[in-house]
Structures are given as structure tokens and as C-alpha cells.
Design a protein around this motif. Structure first.
Motif, PDB file in Angstrom:
ATOM      1  N   VAL A   1       0.843  -1.207   0.000  1.00  0.00           N
ATOM      2  CA  VAL A   1       0.000   0.000   0.000  1.00  0.00           C
ATOM      3  C   VAL A   1       0.880   1.259   0.000  1.00  0.00           C
ATOM      4  CG1 VAL A   1      -1.597   1.356   1.433  1.00  0.00           C
ATOM      5  CG2 VAL A   1      -2.028  -1.093   1.052  1.00  0.00           C
ATOM      6  N   LEU A   2       1.909   1.262   0.840  1.00  0.00           N
ATOM      7  CA  LEU A   2       2.802   2.441   0.878  1.00  0.00           C
ATOM      8  C   LEU A   2       3.480   2.650  -0.477  1.00  0.00           C
ATOM      9  CD1 LEU A   2       4.548   2.083   4.379  1.00  0.00           C
ATOM     10  CD2 LEU A   2       2.555   3.481   3.788  1.00  0.00           C
ATOM     11  N   LEU A   3       3.848   1.561  -1.128  1.00  0.00           N
ATOM     12  CA  LEU A   3       4.488   1.676  -2.453  1.00  0.00           C
ATOM     13  C   LEU A   3       3.507   2.274  -3.463  1.00  0.00           C
ATOM     14  CD1 LEU A   3       6.352  -1.767  -2.592  1.00  0.00           C
ATOM     15  CD2 LEU A   3       7.455   0.485  -2.739  1.00  0.00           C
ATOM     16  N   GLU A   4       2.242   1.863  -3.387  1.00  0.00           N
ATOM     17  CA  GLU A   4       1.236   2.415  -4.309  1.00  0.00           C
ATOM     18  C   GLU A   4       1.078   3.923  -4.106  1.00  0.00           C
ATOM     19  OE1 GLU A   4      -1.285   1.305  -6.933  1.00  0.00           O
ATOM     20  OE2 GLU A   4       0.755   0.577  -7.055  1.00  0.00           O
ATOM     21  N   VAL A   5       1.040   4.339  -2.836  1.00  0.00           N
ATOM     22  CA  VAL A   5       0.886   5.774  -2.553  1.00  0.00           C
ATOM     23  C   VAL A   5       2.130   6.530  -3.039  1.00  0.00           C
ATOM     24  CG1 VAL A   5       0.630   7.504  -0.719  1.00  0.00           C
ATOM     25  CG2 VAL A   5      -0.647   5.347  -0.595  1.00  0.00           C
ATOM     26  N   ALA A   6       3.298   5.945  -2.811  1.00  0.00           N
ATOM     27  CA  ALA A   6       4.546   6.593  -3.258  1.00  0.00           C
ATOM     28  C   ALA A   6       4.549   6.733  -4.785  1.00  0.00           C
ATOM     29  CB  ALA A   6       5.748   5.780  -2.794  1.00  0.00           C
ATOM     30  N   ARG A   7       4.086   5.691  -5.459  1.00  0.00           N
ATOM     31  CA  ARG A   7       4.052   5.718  -6.931  1.00  0.00           C
ATOM     32  C   ARG A   7       3.088   6.804  -7.411  1.00  0.00           C
ATOM     33  NH1 ARG A   7       1.216   2.894 -11.318  1.00  0.00           N
ATOM     34  NH2 ARG A   7      -0.268   1.853  -9.946  1.00  0.00           N
ATOM     35  N   GLU A   8       1.911   6.828  -6.804  1.00  0.00           N
ATOM     36  CA  GLU A   8       0.873   7.775  -7.229  1.00  0.00           C
ATOM     37  C   GLU A   8       1.316   9.224  -7.052  1.00  0.00           C
ATOM     38  OE1 GLU A   8      -3.689   8.691  -5.952  1.00  0.00           O
ATOM     39  OE2 GLU A   8      -2.931   6.665  -5.590  1.00  0.00           O
ATOM     40  N   HIS A   9       2.048   9.485  -5.938  1.00  0.00           N
ATOM     41  CA  HIS A   9       2.429  10.875  -5.614  1.00  0.00           C
ATOM     42  C   HIS A   9       3.875  11.182  -6.002  1.00  0.00           C
ATOM     43  CE1 HIS A   9      -1.253  11.851  -3.260  1.00  0.00           C
ATOM     44  NE2 HIS A   9      -1.248  10.553  -3.064  1.00  0.00           N
ATOM     45  N   GLY A  10       4.576  10.247  -6.606  1.00  0.00           N
ATOM     46  CA  GLY A  10       5.967  10.490  -7.025  1.00  0.00           C
ATOM     47  C   GLY A  10       6.903  10.728  -5.852  1.00  0.00           C
ATOM     48  N   LEU A  11       6.744   9.947  -4.766  1.00  0.00           N
ATOM     49  CA  LEU A  11       7.557  10.156  -3.551  1.00  0.00           C
ATOM     50  C   LEU A  11       8.834   9.325  -3.597  1.00  0.00           C
ATOM     51  CD1 LEU A  11       4.796   9.883  -0.769  1.00  0.00           C
ATOM     52  CD2 LEU A  11       5.453  11.890  -2.118  1.00  0.00           C
ATOM     53  N   ARG A  12       9.831   9.762  -2.849  1.00  0.00           N
ATOM     54  CA  ARG A  12      11.019   8.945  -2.555  1.00  0.00           C
ATOM     55  C   ARG A  12      10.587   7.918  -1.521  1.00  0.00           C
ATOM     56  NH1 ARG A  12      15.171   6.466  -1.346  1.00  0.00           N
ATOM     57  NH2 ARG A  12      17.183   7.333  -0.712  1.00  0.00           N
ATOM     58  N   PHE A  13      11.085   6.684  -1.643  1.00  0.00           N
ATOM     59  CA  PHE A  13      10.669   5.613  -0.735  1.00  0.00           C
ATOM     60  C   PHE A  13      11.903   4.937  -0.154  1.00  0.00           C
ATOM     61  CE2 PHE A  13       9.080   1.435   0.462  1.00  0.00           C
ATOM     62  CZ  PHE A  13       7.806   1.707   0.936  1.00  0.00           C
ATOM     63  N   HIS A  14      11.930   4.775   1.170  1.00  0.00           N
ATOM     64  CA  HIS A  14      13.013   3.995   1.765  1.00  0.00           C
ATOM     65  C   HIS A  14      12.413   2.895   2.641  1.00  0.00           C
ATOM     66  CE1 HIS A  14      16.888   2.741   3.066  1.00  0.00           C
ATOM     67  NE2 HIS A  14      16.429   2.695   4.302  1.00  0.00           N
ATOM     68  N   HIS A  15      12.874   1.681   2.399  1.00  0.00           N
ATOM     69  CA  HIS A  15      12.321   0.523   3.094  1.00  0.00           C
ATOM     70  C   HIS A  15      13.346  -0.078   4.054  1.00  0.00           C
ATOM     71  CE1 HIS A  15       9.793  -2.902   3.821  1.00  0.00           C
ATOM     72  NE2 HIS A  15      10.777  -3.718   3.489  1.00  0.00           N
ATOM     73  N   ILE A  16      12.890  -0.350   5.300  1.00  0.00           N
ATOM     74  CA  ILE A  16      13.774  -0.928   6.315  1.00  0.00           C
ATOM     75  C   ILE A  16      13.616  -2.443   6.281  1.00  0.00           C
ATOM     76  CG2 ILE A  16      14.467  -0.888   8.748  1.00  0.00           C
ATOM     77  CD1 ILE A  16      14.431   1.905   7.365  1.00  0.00           C
ATOM     78  N   SER A  17      14.673  -3.122   5.866  1.00  0.00           N
ATOM     79  CA  SER A  17      14.646  -4.575   5.815  1.00  0.00           C
ATOM     80  C   SER A  17      15.679  -5.144   6.803  1.00  0.00           C
ATOM     81  CB  SER A  17      14.895  -5.043   4.387  1.00  0.00           C
ATOM     82  OG  SER A  17      14.823  -6.452   4.313  1.00  0.00           O
TER      83      SER A  17
END
Ligand code: NAD
Ligand code: DAU
Length: 344
Positions: free
Chosen positions: A107-123
Motif C-alpha cells: 500500500v505504501l508503495l502504491e501511494v509513493a508511486r501515485e504521488h511520485g515520492l522517494r521511498f526507503h524501506h527498512i529490511s
């Protein structure tokens, strides 16, 4: 980068990260946290009226809510800490791990894609699975998760990488080693052993205790994440740890010695199913961005144990509450019911 949406910012690493960001940068932070058993407002104590911090209680799986938060403010970056995080809990009840760690991240990835956001994921280093002696995981190694927790984290990593390739999302991933430090929920080994030692309760060591972990200070993880946000190459993965492991028995000895507790408290109990014997990561790729860990693992474990000795206000109410049901379920049989939970 001006305004971060930090999901899971009321958890252990997320709250340390928020504190660090507010102290050392000019960034604004909106925390989105569901406040599960592991998420606690008091982890952000002292920051209640901070002018650059807002805390929203909600689920990362609620797309409408996440969209609303992003649309109404200047959020330009999502940093995703939110997750179910304990391996033993994933063995007792795995489905929620898929709901949050996989679907929530999606879901967060979809929102980031829709709004053109930078995304950082903690793995996590757990996505590499058990690492044989002589090898250190590098970022290009295949993923080989072995618990429901690590499988859900690996699935999330692959979704992030698919969004980079398919949609050109500006995303990065960090894979952290075992973090220790303030505000870690006492289900995890170092705070469990520290608080048990302080309560005079036995320390349940799984199996022979010779499993190897890189016990890294949470602040080194926070500076590593910030380094990647500031200087990381989008599309890339970075390992974060010290690159040095110790056995769990060595970790237990540091905890006992720091707290002046007796080795007689150690109990070898039935092992965790599928227990990964060794994690070990090469962290040169992050070092090449100018980052260095400041704590060695021995110092990190000792400092963590001291924090629990000095901050009973934080963990005593946790251990006196619902935690007792979990403790009985997880350790009752293992300890032969010899240790009824007590905060006396
Ligand atoms: P934690 O369990 O202390 O905190 C997790 C936080 O996420 C909590 O505040 C919880 O309320 C929140 N959360 C859970 N489900 C949510 C949802 N559906 N929506 C919104 N918030 C939700 O975990 P942690 O140890 O701080 O780990 C943070 C991240 O770092 C996780 O992604 C974990 O996989 C990763 N990680 C942890 C370690 C470690 O040693 N603890 C090491 C490497 C990576
Ligand atoms: O390696 C990174 C991971 O570190 C994170 O992704 C996870 O979110 C985090 O929970 C942690 O996972 P581990 O399973 O390695 O951590 P835990 O603190 O549960 O256990 C550390 C080691 O101690 C592990 O080898 C299991 C052992 N252990 C743990 C507990 C809770 C015991 O021997 N007895 C215990 O009661």
C-alpha cells in the motif's frame, strides 16, 4: 527531502530514528503508527510538543488514510519501519506478518508511486537466511528466508525492487543486523535477558546458545538509514551492521556482567523451530557512502543492558501487562513453569 512520513515511528528503531532526525536535521516528520503491542507513545516521550513532529495513529494498510496524509501536507519521502518484527511471534501467529509486512508495504508503495515520492524501506539481514561460516552476505546475494517473519520481509523487499524496475520508483532498501538499545520491546533477546536478570528470573537461551548474531547499536542503524536517504543511489540495497558477530552465550555473559547478575540464571531451553544459526553481513557498500559504525557489538550490548537497569519506568508496566500471557505461552513449558512472571 523536507518532510518524512515515518511509518512505525513509535516502535524501537523508528522512535530512535525520529529522535535522531529531529535532533540532527531540519526535516519535518509525520509518524504513522498503528500502536500494536510493540508500538508505544512513550517511546517518543519528551517530543510531544516538538514543532516538526506530528503523530498519527493508523494502519499502513489503510490506503485512504495514507493518501490523505500525503495529499494534505508536504510529505516528499516515506521511510517504512512499520512491521510485525518478532520471529517467535511469527511462529505462533504468522498471518498478521503477511498483512502488515507484505500488504502494508505494498500500500505504501502504491501511494509513493501515485504521488511520485522517494521511498526507503527498512529490511533485515534475516532475508539472507542462515549464513555458513566463512561467508558474509553482500547485497546481491540471493534471498533465502526461513521463518514466516523473514519470508514476509523478503517478499516486501522484492515488491520494492519490482516497483523500482517497473515504475522507476525512487526507492532504496537497508538491511539491518540485530539492533540493541533503548525502547526495544522486551520480547527480543537483549531486553528480555536484561529485564529477566534485573527481576532475578532465569534467562531462556535457545538450544546451545552458539548461534551467531551481529548485535549493532540502534544509533548506528539510524545514521546508516539517514546516510542512504541523503547519499544512497536509488534502486540500491545497503547492508547496515558492524560486520562482527558474537555467540548468544557471549551476549548473555555481557548482559550478566554489566548487571552484576549470576551465571546461574542461564537455562538452556528448547530451541526456536528453524532457528538461523548465523547471520553475518558485509557492510562495505554503506561504508563507501562515508558511514562508519561508532559502537562495537560488546559496547552496544552493555549499553543496552545498562539502559534497562536505569529505565525501569519504561519496561515494568509492559512486563506487568499483557506481556505475561505471551511469556507464559512462549516460555512456560520451556522453563518447566519454574518462573512465574513477576515484577516484584
Ligand atoms: P518494533 O516491533 O519495535 O516496532 C514496529 C512498529 O511498527 C511499532 O510501533 C508498531 O506499532 C508499528 N506497526 C506494526 N504494524 C503496523 C501497521 N500495520 N501500521 C502502522 N504501524 C504498524 O520493531 P523494530 O525492531 O523497531 O523494527 C522496525 C523495522 O526494522 C522493521 O521493519 C523490522 O523488520 C526492521 N528491522 C529490525 C531489526 C531489529 O533488530 N529490531 C533489525 C533489522 C531490521
Ligand atoms: O537480525 C535482524 C533481526 O533481529 C530483525 O529483523 C528482527 O526484527 C529482530 O527481532 C531480530 O531477530 P532475532 O530473531 O535474531 O532476534 P531475537 O532478539 O529474537 O533473538 C536473538 C537471538 O537470541 C536469536 O539467536 C534467538 C536467541 N534467543 C532469543 C530469545 C527471544 C534466545 O536464545 N532466547 C530467547 O528467549
Amino acid at each position: 527531502m523536507k518532510h518524512l512520513l515515518v511509518s512505525g515511528g513509535c516502535g524501537f528503531i523508528g522512535s530512535n530514528f525520529v529522535r535522531h532526525v529531529l535532533e540532527y536535521t531540519d526535516l519535518s516528520v509525520t509518524v504513522l503508527d498503528k500502536l500494536t503491542y510493540a508500538g508505544r507513545r512513550e517511546n517518543l516521550h519528551g517530543l510531544e510538543n516538538h514543532p516538526r513532529l506530528e503523530v498519527v495513529v493508523g494502519d499502513i494498510g489503510n490506503q485512504e488514510l495514507v493518501n490523505h496524509l500525503v495529499a494534505r501536507s508536504g510529505i516528499d519521502t516515506i521511510v517504512n519501519f512499520a512491521a510485525e518484527t518478532h520471529v517467535d511471534q511469527s511462529i505462533l501467529g504468522p498471518l498478521v506478518f503477511t498483512d502488515t509486512n507484505v500488504r502494508g508495504t505494498h500500500v505504501l508503495l502504491e501511494v509513493a508511486r501515485e504521488h511520485g515520492l522517494r521511498f526507503h524501506h527498512i529490511s533485515t539481514d534475516e532475508v539472507y537466511g542462515h549464513i555458513p561460516d566463512g561467508h558474509q552476505s553482500v547485497e546481491s546475494d540471493p534471498l533465502a528466508p526461513r521463518s514466516p517473519y523473514s519470508a514476509s520481509k523478503a517478499a516486501a523487499d522484492q515488491l520494492v525492487q519490482a516497483y523500482v524496475i517497473t515504475y522507476g520508483l525512487a526507492a532504496t532498501i537497508t538491511r539491518g543486523a540485530n539492533n540493541v538499545g533503548p525502547y526495544q520491546f522486551p520480547e527480543k533477546a537483549v531486553p528480555l535477558f536484561s529485564t529477566n536478570a534485573l527481576l532475578g528470573l532465569p534467562l531462556p537461551v535457545y538450544g546451545d546458545g552458539l548461534q551467531m548474531r551481529d548485535y549493532a547499536h540502534v544509533l548506528d542503524h539510524c545514521t546508516g538509514i539517514l546516510t542512504v536517504l541523503e547519499r544512497g543511489v536509488t534502486g540500491e540495497v545497503y547492508n547496515v551492521g558492524t560486520g562482527r558477530e558474537m555467540t548468544n552465550l557471549e551476549m548473555v555473559d555481557i548482559v550478566l556482567e554489566t548487571l552484576g547478575a549470576s551465571r546461574d540464571l542461564v537455562r538452556h531451553v528448547t530451541d526456536r523451530p528453524g532457528h538461523d544459526r548465523r547471520y553475518s553481513m558485509n557492510v562495505d557498500k554503506l561504508r563507501a557512502l562515508g558511514w562508519e559504525p561508532r559502537y562495537d557489538p560488546r559496547q552496544a550490548v552493555a549499553e543496552a543492558a545498562r539502559w534497562y537497569a536505569e529505565n525501569r519506568w519504561w519496561w515494568e508496566p509492559i512486563r506487568a501487562g499483557n506481556f505475561q500471557e505471551y511469556y507464559a505461552r512462549q516460555y512456560g513449558k520451556r522453563l518447566g513453569n519454574e518462573a512465574p512472571e513477576s515484577t516484584q
